[in-house]
Design an enzyme around this catalytic site. Structure first.
Site, PDB file in Angstrom:
ATOM      1  N   GLU A  54     -64.823 -27.495 -14.567  1.00  0.00           N
ATOM      2  CA  GLU A  54     -65.068 -28.793 -15.201  1.00  0.00           C
ATOM      3  C   GLU A  54     -64.801 -29.947 -14.230  1.00  0.00           C
ATOM      4  O   GLU A  54     -65.573 -30.913 -14.154  1.00  0.00           O
ATOM      5  CB  GLU A  54     -64.176 -28.955 -16.436  1.00  0.00           C
ATOM      6  CG  GLU A  54     -64.420 -27.909 -17.516  1.00  0.00           C
ATOM      7  CD  GLU A  54     -63.505 -26.699 -17.407  1.00  0.00           C
ATOM      8  OE1 GLU A  54     -63.080 -26.194 -18.454  1.00  0.00           O
ATOM      9  OE2 GLU A  54     -63.210 -26.269 -16.263  1.00  0.00           O
ATOM     10  N   CYS A  80     -59.029 -25.938 -20.236  1.00  0.00           N
ATOM     11  CA  CYS A  80     -57.578 -25.825 -20.351  1.00  0.00           C
ATOM     12  C   CYS A  80     -56.974 -27.177 -20.721  1.00  0.00           C
ATOM     13  O   CYS A  80     -57.514 -28.234 -20.406  1.00  0.00           O
ATOM     14  CB  CYS A  80     -56.978 -25.322 -19.042  1.00  0.00           C
ATOM     15  SG  CYS A  80     -57.126 -26.481 -17.665  1.00  0.00           S
ATOM     16  N   THR A 203     -56.861  12.106  -1.006  1.00  0.00           N
ATOM     17  CA  THR A 203     -57.681  11.123  -0.306  1.00  0.00           C
ATOM     18  C   THR A 203     -56.937  10.570   0.903  1.00  0.00           C
ATOM     19  O   THR A 203     -57.525  10.368   1.968  1.00  0.00           O
ATOM     20  CB  THR A 203     -58.067   9.972  -1.266  1.00  0.00           C
ATOM     21  OG1 THR A 203     -58.900  10.487  -2.301  1.00  0.00           O
ATOM     22  CG2 THR A 203     -58.804   8.860  -0.530  1.00  0.00           C
ATOM     23  N   LEU A 211     -57.154   0.982   2.410  1.00  0.00           N
ATOM     24  CA  LEU A 211     -57.329   0.500   1.034  1.00  0.00           C
ATOM     25  C   LEU A 211     -57.139  -1.009   0.904  1.00  0.00           C
ATOM     26  O   LEU A 211     -56.798  -1.504  -0.169  1.00  0.00           O
ATOM     27  CB  LEU A 211     -56.383   1.229   0.063  1.00  0.00           C
ATOM     28  CG  LEU A 211     -56.499   2.754   0.031  1.00  0.00           C
ATOM     29  CD1 LEU A 211     -55.479   3.328  -0.955  1.00  0.00           C
ATOM     30  CD2 LEU A 211     -57.899   3.193  -0.324  1.00  0.00           C
ATOM     31  N   ARG A 214     -61.571  -6.147   3.114  1.00  0.00           N
ATOM     32  CA  ARG A 214     -61.916  -6.739   4.407  1.00  0.00           C
ATOM     33  C   ARG A 214     -63.260  -7.458   4.314  1.00  0.00           C
ATOM     34  O   ARG A 214     -64.239  -6.827   3.914  1.00  0.00           O
ATOM     35  CB  ARG A 214     -61.952  -5.655   5.493  1.00  0.00           C
ATOM     36  CG  ARG A 214     -60.586  -5.005   5.697  1.00  0.00           C
ATOM     37  CD  ARG A 214     -60.589  -3.991   6.831  1.00  0.00           C
ATOM     38  NE  ARG A 214     -61.368  -2.796   6.524  1.00  0.00           N
ATOM     39  CZ  ARG A 214     -60.901  -1.765   5.850  1.00  0.00           C
ATOM     40  NH1 ARG A 214     -59.690  -1.779   5.342  1.00  0.00           N
ATOM     41  NH2 ARG A 214     -61.661  -0.709   5.644  1.00  0.00           N
ATOM     42  N   LEU A 309     -60.791  11.067 -10.254  1.00  0.00           N
ATOM     43  CA  LEU A 309     -61.847  10.402 -11.026  1.00  0.00           C
ATOM     44  C   LEU A 309     -62.075  11.115 -12.349  1.00  0.00           C
ATOM     45  O   LEU A 309     -62.206  10.485 -13.405  1.00  0.00           O
ATOM     46  CB  LEU A 309     -63.141  10.365 -10.211  1.00  0.00           C
ATOM     47  CG  LEU A 309     -63.135   9.467  -8.966  1.00  0.00           C
ATOM     48  CD1 LEU A 309     -64.341   9.776  -8.085  1.00  0.00           C
ATOM     49  CD2 LEU A 309     -63.123   7.995  -9.353  1.00  0.00           C
TER      50      LEU A 309
END
Length: 372
Positions: A54, A80, A203, A211, A214, A309
């Site tokens: 806004e 807000c 892994t 992890l 980048r 997974l």
């Protein structure tokens, strides 16, 4: 035929999407100001801690030497009315003397909850709420889930070949990744969205990943490793880069007792070791997610192998799935066959709100599991 209101709100939603990956854990918000049927200002929340949509839209009007007084503001989330990293948007709206504000959806946060809408109405501003509400809530689904339930949003992500392999059996510098460079660049945007990146110990042992996003653009997600036997090597890149991004190792109490010295060395590196009771195995993943939620993690990205997974899918913990498919058939040179553990699921997973995009020759399919 869509109305003028719908057209302008759709434009505000497109603007809002530009902030995804930069504003989290804040929601992505877009805003457009219209006068006499013409757009006179626009803005979106560009980065965490920066000016809200806004404010940027009002400043855009002024930069063009156009007065927003008497205009209509289209904003994708309730303005807000509290003091945070920036001042209240409601005060800026009242100072700009806008006549009407169209809000896609209320903000469910405790500090908001309709207070901003009510403040504007009490000041005499016409406020209409609910235009494109479903689209606005879907855009910020992780924010809405955390605000209403206190639980983090879980994204499963992997890259695979056409025959479902997640990696080369024998890796070389040319065969280190299945997906293209453009796909990997897009995956780093996912890491910048989230508050934590989670993998299993296999892994870490196979790929020795960092992890980290980048470029990081200031984002430092918590790196979480599920390591039941506390096997993580001290020389792993995750432990060597604790100062870059924090690390949490989740293990079992028996492993912690048996590997006490190793745990001490891990702690000296700056990583945290969190042990659970051995009999907590059935609720292990839920317990990890609850712990992350308690720590204020709004989104977690799961980049584990097939077993991790599949475990998340089996327990129906995934809120979003993102798969990069490379036009390759690895056959005998492929490892970590995704279909094998997934085949053990008691039922399949149908996706909705599916999006298909291409990155070089790769195809990315993303969507949200349908809840039964």
């Amino acid at each position: 035929m869509i109305s003028q209101d719908e057209k302008f709100m759709a434009s505000a939603l497109k603007l809002a999407a530009k902030g995804i990956g930069s504003v989290e854990p804040n929601p992505a918000v877009g805003c457009i100001i219209v006068k006499a049927g013409q757009m006179i200002g626009k803005g979106y929340h560009k980065k965490f801690g920066g000016s809200h949509a806004e404010i940027n839209a009002i400043e855009d009007c002024r930069a063009l030497s156009i007065k927003p007084e008497g205009g209509t503001m289209y904003v994708t989330l309730e303005p807000c009315c509290h003091h945070g990293k920036t001042g209240p948007c409601t005060e800026a709206i009242l100072d700009a003397r806008l006549a009407r504000v169209v809000v896609a959806t209320p903000d469910p946060s405790p500090h908001a909850g309709g207070k901003g809408i009510e403040q504007l109405r009490q000041a005499g501003v016409r406020v209409d709420v609910g235009l494109c509400e479903e689209e606005a809530q879907r855009l910020n689904a992780p924010f809405f889930k955390y605000a209403t339930t206190g639980k983090c949003w879980v994204v499963l992500k992997w890259a695979q070949s056409l025959d479902g392999k997640l990696a080369y059996a024998q890796q070389s510098e040319e065969q280190r990744w299945i997906s293209s460079e453009l796909s990997r660049k897009d995956a780093h945007k996912l890491r910048r969205r989230v508050g934590a990146v989670l993998v299993g110990i296999n892994t870490v042992l196979a790929d020795d990943p960092m992890l980290t996003p980048r470029p990081s653009k200031g984002k430092k997600p918590l790196r979480v490793v599920l390591d039941n036997e506390l096997r993580i090597p001290l020389k792993s890149r995750i432990l060597r880069t604790v100062k870059t991004c924090p690390v949490l190792i989740c293990t079992r109490q028996t492993a912690l007792d048996a590997q006490g010295k190793h745990a001490e060395r891990i702690a000296k590196r700056g990583a945290e070791v969190l042990a659970r009771a051995d009999n907590a195995q059935p609720a292990h993943l839920r317990g990890v997610l609850d712990e992350l939620s308690r720590r204020g993690v709004q989104q977690v990205l799961v980049e584990g192998g097939p077993k991790v997974l599949t475990s998340f899918l089996e327990e129906q913990l995934a809120d979003e799935i993102c798969v990069y498919i490379a036009p390759k058939i690895l056959a005998g040179n492929g490892a970590a066959y995704i279909a094998e553990p997934v085949a053990e699921l008691w039922a399949g997973v149908d996706l909705e709100h599916v999006e298909v995009r291409t990155f070089a020759e790769d195809v990315r399919i993303s969507g949200r599991p349908k809840r039964t």
